[in-house]
Motif scaffolding. Structure first.
Motif, PDB file in Angstrom:
ATOM      1  N   ALA A   6      -0.152 -11.513   8.765  1.00  0.00           N
ATOM      2  CA  ALA A   6      -0.216 -10.078   9.062  1.00  0.00           C
ATOM      3  C   ALA A   6       0.065  -9.831  10.541  1.00  0.00           C
ATOM      4  O   ALA A   6       0.745  -8.868  10.912  1.00  0.00           O
ATOM      5  CB  ALA A   6      -1.581  -9.518   8.679  1.00  0.00           C
TER       6      ALA A   6
ATOM      7  N   LYS B  13       0.858  -1.188   0.000  1.00  0.00           N
ATOM      8  CA  LYS B  13       0.000   0.000   0.000  1.00  0.00           C
ATOM      9  C   LYS B  13       0.890   1.233   0.000  1.00  0.00           C
ATOM     10  O   LYS B  13       1.967   1.210   0.600  1.00  0.00           O
ATOM     11  CB  LYS B  13      -0.886   0.040   1.248  1.00  0.00           C
TER      12      LYS B  13
ATOM     13  N   GLU C 143      -3.474 -15.654   5.883  1.00  0.00           N
ATOM     14  CA  GLU C 143      -3.051 -14.271   5.623  1.00  0.00           C
ATOM     15  C   GLU C 143      -3.127 -13.455   6.898  1.00  0.00           C
ATOM     16  O   GLU C 143      -2.246 -12.641   7.184  1.00  0.00           O
ATOM     17  CB  GLU C 143      -3.964 -13.634   4.562  1.00  0.00           C
ATOM     18  N   LEU C 144      -4.190 -13.666   7.648  1.00  0.00           N
ATOM     19  CA  LEU C 144      -4.359 -12.939   8.909  1.00  0.00           C
ATOM     20  C   LEU C 144      -3.224 -13.253   9.860  1.00  0.00           C
ATOM     21  O   LEU C 144      -2.622 -12.356  10.464  1.00  0.00           O
ATOM     22  CB  LEU C 144      -5.709 -13.313   9.536  1.00  0.00           C
TER      23      LEU C 144
ATOM     24  N   LEU D 274      -6.549 -12.871  -3.077  1.00  0.00           N
ATOM     25  CA  LEU D 274      -7.869 -13.397  -2.732  1.00  0.00           C
ATOM     26  C   LEU D 274      -8.566 -12.421  -1.799  1.00  0.00           C
ATOM     27  O   LEU D 274      -8.067 -12.124  -0.722  1.00  0.00           O
ATOM     28  CB  LEU D 274      -7.729 -14.764  -2.043  1.00  0.00           C
ATOM     29  N   GLU D 275      -9.697 -11.904  -2.218  1.00  0.00           N
ATOM     30  CA  GLU D 275     -10.449 -10.955  -1.397  1.00  0.00           C
ATOM     31  C   GLU D 275     -11.824 -11.524  -1.108  1.00  0.00           C
ATOM     32  O   GLU D 275     -12.393 -12.256  -1.923  1.00  0.00           O
ATOM     33  CB  GLU D 275     -10.615  -9.615  -2.134  1.00  0.00           C
ATOM     34  N   CYS D 276     -12.337 -11.165   0.048  1.00  0.00           N
ATOM     35  CA  CYS D 276     -13.706 -11.528   0.378  1.00  0.00           C
ATOM     36  C   CYS D 276     -14.650 -10.487  -0.205  1.00  0.00           C
ATOM     37  O   CYS D 276     -15.719 -10.806  -0.712  1.00  0.00           O
ATOM     38  CB  CYS D 276     -13.843 -11.612   1.895  1.00  0.00           C
TER      39      CYS D 276
ATOM     40  N   THR E  43      -7.583 -17.109   3.880  1.00  0.00           N
ATOM     41  CA  THR E  43      -7.673 -15.780   4.485  1.00  0.00           C
ATOM     42  C   THR E  43      -7.163 -15.810   5.920  1.00  0.00           C
ATOM     43  O   THR E  43      -6.477 -14.887   6.372  1.00  0.00           O
ATOM     44  CB  THR E  43      -9.120 -15.270   4.432  1.00  0.00           C
TER      45      THR E  43
ATOM     46  N   GLN F  77       4.331   0.664   2.179  1.00  0.00           N
ATOM     47  CA  GLN F  77       4.446  -0.461   3.109  1.00  0.00           C
ATOM     48  C   GLN F  77       4.184  -1.743   2.339  1.00  0.00           C
ATOM     49  O   GLN F  77       3.096  -1.931   1.796  1.00  0.00           O
ATOM     50  CB  GLN F  77       3.469  -0.331   4.274  1.00  0.00           C
ATOM     51  N   ILE F  78       5.168  -2.622   2.302  1.00  0.00           N
ATOM     52  CA  ILE F  78       4.994  -3.922   1.666  1.00  0.00           C
ATOM     53  C   ILE F  78       4.341  -4.853   2.672  1.00  0.00           C
ATOM     54  O   ILE F  78       4.813  -4.998   3.802  1.00  0.00           O
ATOM     55  CB  ILE F  78       6.333  -4.474   1.166  1.00  0.00           C
ATOM     56  N   GLY F  79       3.223  -5.456   2.264  1.00  0.00           N
ATOM     57  CA  GLY F  79       2.475  -6.315   3.167  1.00  0.00           C
ATOM     58  C   GLY F  79       2.986  -7.732   3.186  1.00  0.00           C
ATOM     59  O   GLY F  79       3.018  -8.378   4.233  1.00  0.00           O
TER      60      GLY F  79
ATOM     61  N   LEU G 207       1.057   5.127   1.209  1.00  0.00           N
ATOM     62  CA  LEU G 207       0.386   6.089   2.081  1.00  0.00           C
ATOM     63  C   LEU G 207       0.363   7.458   1.423  1.00  0.00           C
ATOM     64  O   LEU G 207       1.093   7.717   0.470  1.00  0.00           O
ATOM     65  CB  LEU G 207       1.091   6.159   3.428  1.00  0.00           C
ATOM     66  N   SER G 208      -0.476   8.310   1.986  1.00  0.00           N
ATOM     67  CA  SER G 208      -0.664   9.638   1.405  1.00  0.00           C
ATOM     68  C   SER G 208       0.647  10.416   1.318  1.00  0.00           C
ATOM     69  O   SER G 208       0.838  11.228   0.424  1.00  0.00           O
ATOM     70  CB  SER G 208      -1.682  10.433   2.240  1.00  0.00           C
TER      71      SER G 208
ATOM     72  N   LEU H  49      -7.479  -4.773  -1.743  1.00  0.00           N
ATOM     73  CA  LEU H  49      -7.149  -3.854  -0.660  1.00  0.00           C
ATOM     74  C   LEU H  49      -5.708  -3.386  -0.732  1.00  0.00           C
ATOM     75  O   LEU H  49      -5.257  -2.570   0.069  1.00  0.00           O
ATOM     76  CB  LEU H  49      -7.412  -4.538   0.684  1.00  0.00           C
TER      77      LEU H  49
END
Lengths: 226, 226
Positions: free
Chosen positions: A140, A68, A136-137, A89-91, A133, A76-78, A70-71, A96
């Motif tokens: 994270a 992502k 992934e959590l 894979l998104e719900c 998922t 930031q690499i996730g 930022l402004s 995101l």
DNA sequence: CGGCGGCTTGATCGGTCTCAAGTACGGTGG
DNA sequence: CCACCGTACTTGAGACCGATCAAGCCGCCG
């Protein structure tokens, strides 16, 4: 050349999974049959943040980063994804984060609608979407713990992680740049560089090439890791 | 006294959901019928890391924190949960973090096996388990972004978050201690305190009590937040 | 061989932690 | 109702770590 070799070594277990599939891998097996392989060049965008999440992806060869911005411009690499990993894979209906190829890569691209339709009929498939998922959590959450440590702890944890995900030996190919590492660990490239030099001076690691890492003393690393 | 009031204000929408349930909330509705309310005292343990995840939980009144303790004693708080929030939902067999009541709380305790059995039959329920985990993932990713900012940004983001999750007005009750805030934001209580004082001096917030926050200038806060 | 991008190294500055007092608050008992 | 006590919070001074700014180096490719 190198890519072709990687494709071979990766696609063979894949085909095997398609035949005698253990129940716990049925999603992987069934999903791959729905996928089309695509090539992405180094630094090529695979998808962007807020774009419709019409597909999910599986790395065949190469490597991928998700991130992502930022402004204020910080990135930031996730996560980093290796051959065999599923990402994107998104719900919900939109991605995101953004995803890019770190090196020239081959990626299996799979229609999300087809997978969701399958999941609606097959409880086993549904459970495996959930499991993905949940993994992934967990990743994270581990990443969060990383970010509260000091620079040395972050780098050491990162290197041990890389080694675990590699071939299993002590030599690891690092496909990503120092900037990527910095953006993953929440620190500057200068600090990344200094920490690596420090670990090399302590004989814990060796860096014959900027992109080649050799663990020389895992015990010492794990101790620093605390 | 206060708890009773909270129970009322929370349990009413819950009952309403049990009758005319929109499809997208059927899990919440069906699940709650399977749950038994339990009381937990301030700082009481609800579950521990690595314990079997036989139950999932929904806050009725009070507030909850989940956390992990690192080998060196540092504690990282992963999330705070308010009335209406579900927590402790795992895809695997064990809890990945511990959970404690921040204040005296009433918690709906729901058998996981019953929910999983339901999900195996009902694709809608299965999808909502997935959705809940995906929401947690998103929350964890936002939390990661928080941790890479400086102390002021972290505090400001935190305060705006708290206000958004509160009644909607500018006055917010902060049930957690400075230590909790620090462990959530990855900084010391001294720094938390200094940042709050600084924001108060800047007339952006007001702290009539240690546990009461009033936002006086959301615009200024959002600008600092950047 | 020259030039460019990615990486390393150095010097300095600033922000956060640490250690150490001091203060306000909530609860308890007189 | 007030005095007391303990805990939670605030404030201050100093040290340390990582960011920043600035060169310099290395490897790669034309």
């Amino acid at each position: 050349m190198q890519n072709l070799a990687e494709i071979h070594s990766q696609s063979q277990p894949t085909r095997a999974a398609g035949k005698g599939v253990p129940a716990s891998h049925s999603l992987t097996g069934q999903i791959e049959l729905m996928g089309a392989p695509m090539a992405f060049a180094r630094n090529g965008e695979i998808f962007g943040e807020n774009e419709p999440a019409d597909y999910l992806y599986k790395v065949v060869s190469g490597a991928v980063r998700t991130y992502k911005v930022l402004s204020d411009g910080r990135r930031q690499i996730g996560a980093f994804y290796w051959p065999g990993d599923i990402f994107g894979l998104e719900c919900g209906a939109e991605h995101l984060c953004s995803a890019e190829a770190i090196s020239d890569s081959r990626i299996l691209v799979i229609k999300r609608s087809a997978v969701l339709a399958l999941a609606a009929r097959d409880a086993d498939v549904a459970r495996q979407l959930w499991t993905l998922t949940a993994k992934e959590l967990q990743r994270a959450q581990d990443h969060m713990l990383l970010l509260i440590g000091n620079a040395q702890e972050r780098i050491v944890t990162f290197l041990l992680d890389m080694a675990d995900r590699g071939s299993g030996g002590d030599a690891v190919e690092l496909p990503m740049s120092r900037q990527d590492i910095g953006d993953y660990l929440g620190m500057t490239i200068e600090t990344v560089s200094r920490m690596l030099t420090q670990l090399e001076n302590a004989a814990a690691i060796e860096l014959p090439t900027h992109r080649t890492l050799i663990l020389r003393n895992r015990r010492a690393l794990r101790r620093l890791n605390a």
